[in-house]
Design a protein around this motif. Structure first.
Motif, mmCIF file in Angstrom:
data_model
loop_
_atom_site.group_PDB
_atom_site.id
_atom_site.type_symbol
_atom_site.label_atom_id
_atom_site.label_comp_id
_atom_site.label_asym_id
_atom_site.label_seq_id
_atom_site.Cartn_x
_atom_site.Cartn_y
_atom_site.Cartn_z
ATOM 1 N N MET A 312 0.762 -1.254 -0.030
ATOM 2 C CA MET A 312 0.164 -0.285 -0.036
ATOM 3 C C MET A 312 0.851 1.231 0.053
ATOM 4 N N VAL A 313 0.892 1.914 -1.215
ATOM 5 C CA VAL A 313 1.905 3.243 -1.200
ATOM 6 C C VAL A 313 1.198 4.260 -1.069
ATOM 7 N N HIS A 314 1.884 5.519 -0.678
ATOM 8 C CA HIS A 314 1.347 6.779 -0.708
ATOM 9 C C HIS A 314 0.271 6.968 0.243
ATOM 10 N N CYS A 315 0.536 6.865 1.630
ATOM 11 C CA CYS A 315 -0.266 6.907 2.731
ATOM 12 C C CYS A 315 0.154 8.193 3.583
ATOM 13 N N HIS A 316 -0.984 9.054 4.036
ATOM 14 C CA HIS A 316 -0.701 10.123 4.843
ATOM 15 C C HIS A 316 -1.473 9.820 6.290
ATOM 16 N N THR A 317 -0.799 10.472 7.107
ATOM 17 C CA THR A 317 -1.067 10.158 8.595
ATOM 18 C C THR A 317 -1.264 11.596 9.458
ATOM 19 N N THR A 318 -1.694 11.472 10.643
ATOM 20 C CA THR A 318 -2.177 12.886 11.433
ATOM 21 C C THR A 318 -0.736 13.745 11.340
ATOM 22 N N TYR A 319 0.428 13.087 11.110
ATOM 23 C CA TYR A 319 1.598 14.078 11.197
ATOM 24 C C TYR A 319 1.603 15.143 10.156
ATOM 25 N N SER A 320 0.839 14.927 8.961
ATOM 26 C CA SER A 320 0.471 16.085 7.978
ATOM 27 C C SER A 320 -1.006 16.072 7.883
ATOM 28 N N ASP A 321 -1.547 15.923 6.546
ATOM 29 C CA ASP A 321 -3.021 16.223 6.499
ATOM 30 C C ASP A 321 -3.878 14.842 6.525
ATOM 31 N N GLY A 322 -3.406 13.798 7.181
ATOM 32 C CA GLY A 322 -4.087 12.421 6.948
ATOM 33 C C GLY A 322 -4.920 12.601 8.450
ATOM 34 N N ASN A 323 -5.979 11.610 8.448
ATOM 35 C CA ASN A 323 -7.143 11.757 9.529
ATOM 36 C C ASN A 323 -6.842 10.477 10.741
ATOM 37 N N SER A 349 7.435 22.174 2.641
ATOM 38 C CA SER A 349 7.177 23.400 2.105
ATOM 39 C C SER A 349 5.591 23.268 2.007
ATOM 40 N N ALA A 350 4.990 22.245 2.333
ATOM 41 C CA ALA A 350 3.605 21.817 2.262
ATOM 42 C C ALA A 350 2.985 22.425 3.636
ATOM 43 N N HIS A 351 3.025 24.130 3.700
ATOM 44 C CA HIS A 351 2.579 24.399 4.999
ATOM 45 C C HIS A 351 1.216 24.198 5.132
ATOM 46 N N GLY A 391 12.581 22.863 -9.331
ATOM 47 C CA GLY A 391 12.993 21.675 -9.554
ATOM 48 C C GLY A 391 13.619 20.936 -8.477
ATOM 49 N N ALA A 392 13.927 21.533 -7.430
ATOM 50 C CA ALA A 392 14.551 20.948 -6.232
ATOM 51 C C ALA A 392 13.989 20.363 -5.347
ATOM 52 N N LEU A 393 14.167 19.151 -4.662
ATOM 53 C CA LEU A 393 13.497 18.501 -3.980
ATOM 54 C C LEU A 393 13.599 19.358 -2.432
ATOM 55 N N ASP A 394 12.610 18.756 -1.644
ATOM 56 C CA ASP A 394 12.198 19.803 -0.511
ATOM 57 C C ASP A 394 13.344 19.423 0.881
ATOM 58 N N TYR A 395 14.201 18.677 0.731
ATOM 59 C CA TYR A 395 15.089 18.416 1.892
ATOM 60 C C TYR A 395 16.605 18.310 1.348
ATOM 61 N N SER A 409 6.394 15.101 -5.801
ATOM 62 C CA SER A 409 5.131 15.797 -6.616
ATOM 63 C C SER A 409 5.046 17.231 -6.538
ATOM 64 N N ILE A 410 4.317 17.742 -7.487
ATOM 65 C CA ILE A 410 3.910 19.132 -7.620
ATOM 66 C C ILE A 410 2.612 19.516 -6.861
ATOM 67 N N HIS A 411 2.861 20.634 -6.189
ATOM 68 C CA HIS A 411 1.656 20.867 -5.226
ATOM 69 C C HIS A 411 1.312 22.268 -5.584
ATOM 70 N N SER A 412 2.196 23.061 -6.241
ATOM 71 C CA SER A 412 1.998 24.515 -6.255
ATOM 72 C C SER A 412 2.708 25.115 -7.567
ATOM 73 N N ARG A 413 2.131 26.258 -7.900
ATOM 74 C CA ARG A 413 2.637 26.731 -9.108
ATOM 75 C C ARG A 413 2.235 25.848 -10.694
#
Length: 545
Positions: A312-323, A349-351, A391-395, A409-413
């Motif tokens: 099961m790939v690409h899962c979010h948790t309460t650490y970011s915007d998961g429930n 960067s995904a504030h 085009g840089a990555l976030d870390y 992934s692209i989330h802005s602009r």
């Protein structure tokens, strides 16, 4: 002699509860009440309790999803064969509720037009405009005229996960009325956007029309009295076409109404009781409906199925915007039979999504280790890294190299020009830690176009860099589209099929990723998360040195 108690018509009770739910929601009265009646209908349909249980005080309230008010309506239905609440809701014709599907006409407007002006639906409103007597309706006339013209000319497009349950419900309602029916057309072909809901039914036209028009979700028939197929608008404005057999065998009816025409032409004039018999009679190999529009499909392909996925790939948790927490997501994925789970929350960067800075990421790693000791499913440490404007990555690389998996992934602009967007993606793709391109084109079904870029150029580099492309199963995304999946597969680029789940409830979104993959002709060997956890990590682990 003791008289037997009258039998309970469970189907009628379920239909009434569903109609209460539909009309309550359509009137905008209380969406929670609407949901409660839908859930009560499911409970009654599943358990089918006897008459004594349903009439015994307090007994219904002990069943799942049945509260005091729903229980009272059920008791009315059992004792009297009617519901006071439904009688009250039916005072407003279904055709009036359809009015609120027209752009600019609210539910309040539709009710006011009905109660004050006697306008009982779209045809009546259109007549008022044509007669020149619509100036005083309280809605700007030109705006209303344009909205009506668009509504009548263009079906209300629905995303697949919205259209499919509607179609399934209509099929069940037809079956309760004794008519065999099936979902066909674009839904059966698993397309992501559905312009028209198409059904096939084996029934006499008059009988089908009478039942079809009476269904709770149908606002009105829009086909002429002797017209076949039947056409109807639903309460939410969606257009439904009901194809009838008219002398065709069931197998022939299914094939012709699933399409496309070029595929149907290969079947000649053959008939059959089902599609298998039809294809045998035609001497043609059966093809999965979602592949029938690809003339270059392979005769021996074994399309991927959901059961082939091990990870099961690409899962979010309460650490970011998961429930849900890491442990909740892990246990839910394990219960679904998966052998590993990637924890890939949003990057710093995904504030807007509470993206993780390095310190919070390290705290998450510690929690993943703690949860790993409690569960059988293997947990992989990852991140969904934003691809920044340049085009840089976030870390820093030193952070990324400690992870098992990075989805970029692209989330802005999203509106950068084609040259700038192409350069942005290519720079990210050439980074050694870039291993999976997440929801590649950034599109949202029916609401946002793909990012402008030179995709063929990007696919050429993806093949050189040996990175994978995500097929994102979020039904709002279903990205990469199948025609591009075919192009990428032709270059030997591997894929991952993900849920992009933000809750345990959305882990099943992999099924929509499977739909896209099958339309693109993918087989299990094309997809990395059909591999074991060790093999998967070996293919996607980020590295620099």
């Amino acid at each position: 002699m003791t008289l037997a108690e009258p039998a309970v018509d469970h189907d009628a009770i379920v239909a009434a509860l569903n109609e209460i739910a539909l009309r309550t929601s359509a009137l905008g009265k209380n969406r929670y009440a609407g949901k409660a009646f839908h859930e009560a209908a499911r409970t009654i349909d599943g358990l089918r309790p006897d008459r004594a249980t349903m009439l015994r005080p307090g007994a219904l309230e002990k069943l799942q999803s049945i509260g005091k008010s729903t229980a009272e309506e059920i008791r009315h239905l059992v004792r009297e064969g009617r519901s006071p609440r439904l009688d009250d809701l039916r005072r407003v014709p279904a055709s009036v509720l359809e009015l609120s599907a027209v752009e600019g006409v609210s539910t309040t407007d539709a009710l006011r037009l009905f109660e004050e002006e006697g306008i009982d639906g779209v045809p009546a409103l259109l007549r008022r405009i044509q007669e020149g007597t619509a100036e005083d309706l309280g809605i700007p006339l030109e705006k209303l005229r344009g909205a009506l013209e668009r509504y009548l000319a263009e079906p209300v497009a629905l995303a697949l996960p919205v259209a499919e349950p509607l179609a399934d419900e209509l099929v069940r309602d037809l079956a309760r009325g004794g008519i065999r029916a099936a979902v066909v057309g674009a839904i059966r072909r698993r397309e992501d956007a559905i312009g028209v809901i198409e059904l096939a039914a084996d029934a006499d036209p008059l009988r089908a029309a009478l039942l079809f028009e009476s269904l709770p979700r149908v606002a009105r028939l829009v086909s002429a009295d002797d017209e076949v197929p039947l056409r109807a608008r639903l309460l939410d404005g969606a257009l439904v076409i009901l194809h009838l057999a008219e002398g065709r065998s069931w197998g022939r009816l299914l094939a012709e109404t699933t399409g496309p025409a070029a595929y149907v032409a290969t079947l000649g004039d053959a008939q059959g009781d089902d599609e298998a018999a039809l294809h045998t009679a035609a001497g043609v190999q059966w093809v999965a409906p979602e592949r029938r529009d690809d003339p270059e499909r392979r005769p021996d392909e074994r399309l991927i199925e959901e059961r082939d996925l091990l990870g099961m790939v690409h899962c979010h948790t309460t650490y970011s915007d998961g429930n849900q927490s890491i442990e909740e997501m892990a246990r839910a994925a394990e219960a679904r039979g998966f052998r590993y789970l990637t924890i890939t929350d949003h990057s710093q960067s995904a504030h807007y999504a509470k993206g993780l800075d390095p310190e919070r990421m390290k705290r998450q790693w510690a929690e993943i280790d703690e949860v790993q000791a409690k569960v059988g499913i293997r947990l992989l440490k990852g991140i969904e890294s934003d691809i920044l404007k340049d085009g840089a990555l976030d870390y820093d690389d030193a952070i990324l190299e400690q992870l098992d998996v990075v989805i970029a992934s692209i989330h802005s602009r999203h509106k950068l020009g084609e040259d700038a967007m192409t350069a942005r993606i290519l720079r990210a793709m050439r980074h050694p830690c870039f291993k999976i391109w997440g929801h590649p084109l950034g599109r949202l079904v029916l609401s946002r176009d793909p990012v402008p870029c030179r995709l063929e150029e990007i696919l050429a580099v993806a093949a050189e860099e040996r990175c994978a492309i995500e097929i994102n199963g979020d039904p709002h995304r279903m990205d990469l589209p199948p025609e591009h999946v075919r192009a990428a597969r032709g270059r030997g680029i591997p894929f991952v099929i993900s849920s992009d789940a933000h809750s345990t409830r959305t882990l099943h979104y992999t099924r929509y990723g499977i739909d896209v993959a099958r339309r693109g002709g993918l087989e299990p060997d094309d997809v990395l998360n059909t591999l074991s956890a060790d093999e998967f990590v070996a293919r996607v682990r980020p590295y620099v040195s």
